[in-house]
Scaffold this motif. Structure first.
Motif, mmCIF file in Angstrom:
data_model
loop_
_atom_site.group_PDB
_atom_site.id
_atom_site.type_symbol
_atom_site.label_atom_id
_atom_site.label_comp_id
_atom_site.label_asym_id
_atom_site.label_seq_id
_atom_site.Cartn_x
_atom_site.Cartn_y
_atom_site.Cartn_z
ATOM 1 N N LEU A 112 -6.688 22.215 -15.726
ATOM 2 C CA LEU A 112 -5.464 21.585 -16.172
ATOM 3 C C LEU A 112 -4.487 21.412 -15.005
ATOM 4 N N ILE A 113 -4.336 22.389 -14.198
ATOM 5 C CA ILE A 113 -3.422 22.303 -13.057
ATOM 6 C C ILE A 113 -3.954 21.322 -12.020
ATOM 7 N N SER A 114 -5.266 21.289 -11.787
ATOM 8 C CA SER A 114 -5.831 20.401 -10.774
ATOM 9 C C SER A 114 -5.688 18.928 -11.174
ATOM 10 N N GLN A 115 -5.737 18.602 -12.477
ATOM 11 C CA GLN A 115 -5.540 17.214 -12.900
ATOM 12 C C GLN A 115 -4.101 16.783 -12.628
ATOM 13 N N SER A 116 -3.172 17.634 -12.884
ATOM 14 C CA SER A 116 -1.767 17.342 -12.641
ATOM 15 C C SER A 116 -1.518 17.173 -11.144
ATOM 16 N N GLY A 117 -2.125 18.011 -10.353
ATOM 17 C CA GLY A 117 -1.984 17.923 -8.895
ATOM 18 C C GLY A 117 -2.584 16.634 -8.367
ATOM 19 N N GLY A 118 -3.671 16.163 -8.956
ATOM 20 C CA GLY A 118 -4.296 14.907 -8.537
ATOM 21 C C GLY A 118 -3.389 13.724 -8.811
ATOM 22 N N GLY A 119 -2.673 13.764 -9.933
ATOM 23 C CA GLY A 119 -1.738 12.682 -10.262
ATOM 24 C C GLY A 119 -0.588 12.625 -9.282
ATOM 25 N N ILE A 120 -0.117 13.793 -8.876
ATOM 26 C CA ILE A 120 0.982 13.854 -7.906
ATOM 27 C C ILE A 120 0.522 13.319 -6.554
ATOM 28 N N ILE A 121 -0.698 13.674 -6.175
ATOM 29 C CA ILE A 121 -1.243 13.198 -4.904
ATOM 30 C C ILE A 121 -1.403 11.674 -4.945
ATOM 31 N N ALA A 122 -1.928 11.155 -6.066
ATOM 32 C CA ALA A 122 -2.111 9.708 -6.199
ATOM 33 C C ALA A 122 -0.762 8.990 -6.143
ATOM 34 N N ALA A 123 0.251 9.551 -6.792
ATOM 35 C CA ALA A 123 1.582 8.949 -6.763
ATOM 36 C C ALA A 123 2.139 8.957 -5.345
ATOM 37 N N GLY A 124 1.922 10.036 -4.623
ATOM 38 C CA GLY A 124 2.384 10.134 -3.240
ATOM 39 C C GLY A 124 1.713 9.103 -2.348
ATOM 40 N N ILE A 125 0.413 8.925 -2.544
ATOM 41 C CA ILE A 125 -0.320 7.926 -1.752
ATOM 42 C C ILE A 125 0.191 6.519 -2.076
ATOM 43 N N LEU A 126 0.438 6.266 -3.338
ATOM 44 C CA LEU A 126 0.956 4.971 -3.761
ATOM 45 C C LEU A 126 2.329 4.696 -3.156
ATOM 46 N N ILE A 127 3.201 5.666 -3.181
ATOM 47 C CA ILE A 127 4.549 5.517 -2.609
ATOM 48 C C ILE A 127 4.464 5.308 -1.094
ATOM 49 N N ALA A 128 3.592 6.074 -0.435
ATOM 50 C CA ALA A 128 3.429 5.926 1.015
ATOM 51 C C ALA A 128 2.902 4.533 1.354
ATOM 52 N N GLY A 129 1.965 4.024 0.568
ATOM 53 C CA GLY A 129 1.426 2.680 0.797
ATOM 54 C C GLY A 129 2.496 1.611 0.625
ATOM 55 N N ALA A 130 3.320 1.748 -0.409
ATOM 56 C CA ALA A 130 4.407 0.791 -0.640
ATOM 57 C C ALA A 130 5.417 0.840 0.510
ATOM 58 N N ALA A 131 5.731 2.029 0.982
ATOM 59 C CA ALA A 131 6.677 2.174 2.089
ATOM 60 C C ALA A 131 6.105 1.561 3.370
ATOM 61 N N PHE A 132 4.824 1.776 3.621
ATOM 62 C CA PHE A 132 4.185 1.204 4.805
ATOM 63 C C PHE A 132 4.182 -0.323 4.724
ATOM 64 N N GLY A 133 3.895 -0.869 3.546
ATOM 65 C CA GLY A 133 3.907 -2.328 3.354
ATOM 66 C C GLY A 133 5.293 -2.904 3.568
ATOM 67 N N ALA A 134 6.306 -2.255 3.018
ATOM 68 C CA ALA A 134 7.686 -2.714 3.184
ATOM 69 C C ALA A 134 8.098 -2.655 4.652
ATOM 70 N N ARG A 135 7.675 -1.612 5.346
ATOM 71 C CA ARG A 135 7.995 -1.461 6.766
ATOM 72 C C ARG A 135 7.385 -2.597 7.571
ATOM 73 N N SER A 136 6.106 -2.950 7.280
ATOM 74 C CA SER A 136 5.498 -4.043 8.028
ATOM 75 C C SER A 136 6.142 -5.377 7.733
ATOM 76 N N ILE A 137 6.596 -5.593 6.509
ATOM 77 C CA ILE A 137 7.290 -6.839 6.173
ATOM 78 C C ILE A 137 8.607 -6.912 6.946
ATOM 79 N N LEU A 138 9.345 -5.812 6.980
ATOM 80 C CA LEU A 138 10.623 -5.797 7.687
ATOM 81 C C LEU A 138 10.442 -6.002 9.194
ATOM 82 N N ARG A 139 9.390 -5.443 9.751
ATOM 83 C CA ARG A 139 9.149 -5.584 11.187
ATOM 84 C C ARG A 139 8.673 -6.984 11.567
ATOM 85 N N ASN A 140 8.062 -7.701 10.627
ATOM 86 C CA ASN A 140 7.475 -9.006 10.934
ATOM 87 C C ASN A 140 8.189 -10.155 10.229
ATOM 88 N N GLN A 141 9.473 -10.029 9.984
ATOM 89 C CA GLN A 141 10.220 -11.067 9.267
ATOM 90 C C GLN A 141 10.168 -12.413 9.975
#
Length: 113
Positions: free
Chosen positions: A1-30
């Motif tokens: 039960l705890i490991s499933q919850s931890g996996g969701g948090i990790i997936a959310a973190g990866i998703l947020i990091a990917g969105a931030a990286f994408g936004a950063r590249s858009i801003l750098r290459n305007q």
């Protein structure tokens, strides 16, 4: 039960990091993105601004995306099309709408600039 919850948090973190990286590249290459958009044929047709003090027939034609010597029916059609896209009641700029109307009036006048 705890490991499933931890996996969701990790997936959310990866998703947020990917969105931030994408936004950063858009801003750098305007500038690169803007150049790419300018090459799209739809955007080449219309005038990009920088209006003259007194509007010429050439400038009016660029604003409406037509030839300066266009027939009245084609002028009316072009004006209507661009006005619908830029009307202040639909979120457009009143200044741009005024310039579009001025362009139509300039091209409707007989004679030179």
């Amino acid at each position: 039960l705890i490991s499933q919850s931890g996996g969701g948090i990790i997936a959310a973190g990866i998703l947020i990091a990917g969105a931030a990286f994408g936004a950063r590249s858009i801003l750098r290459n305007q500038a690169l993105i803007k150049k790419g958009l300018e090459k799209i044929p739809v955007f080449e047709k219309y005038h990009r601004g920088g209006f003259d003090d007194k509007m010429s027939k050439r400038e009016a034609a660029l604003i409406l995306g037509i030839q300066p010597s266009v027939k009245a029916a084609k002028l009316k059609e072009a004006h209507k099309k661009i006005m619908i896209a830029n009307h202040p009641d639909r979120g457009g700029s009143p200044y741009i709408a005024a310039k579009i109307n001025e362009a139509k009036q300039v091209l409707e006048k007989p004679g030179g600039d």
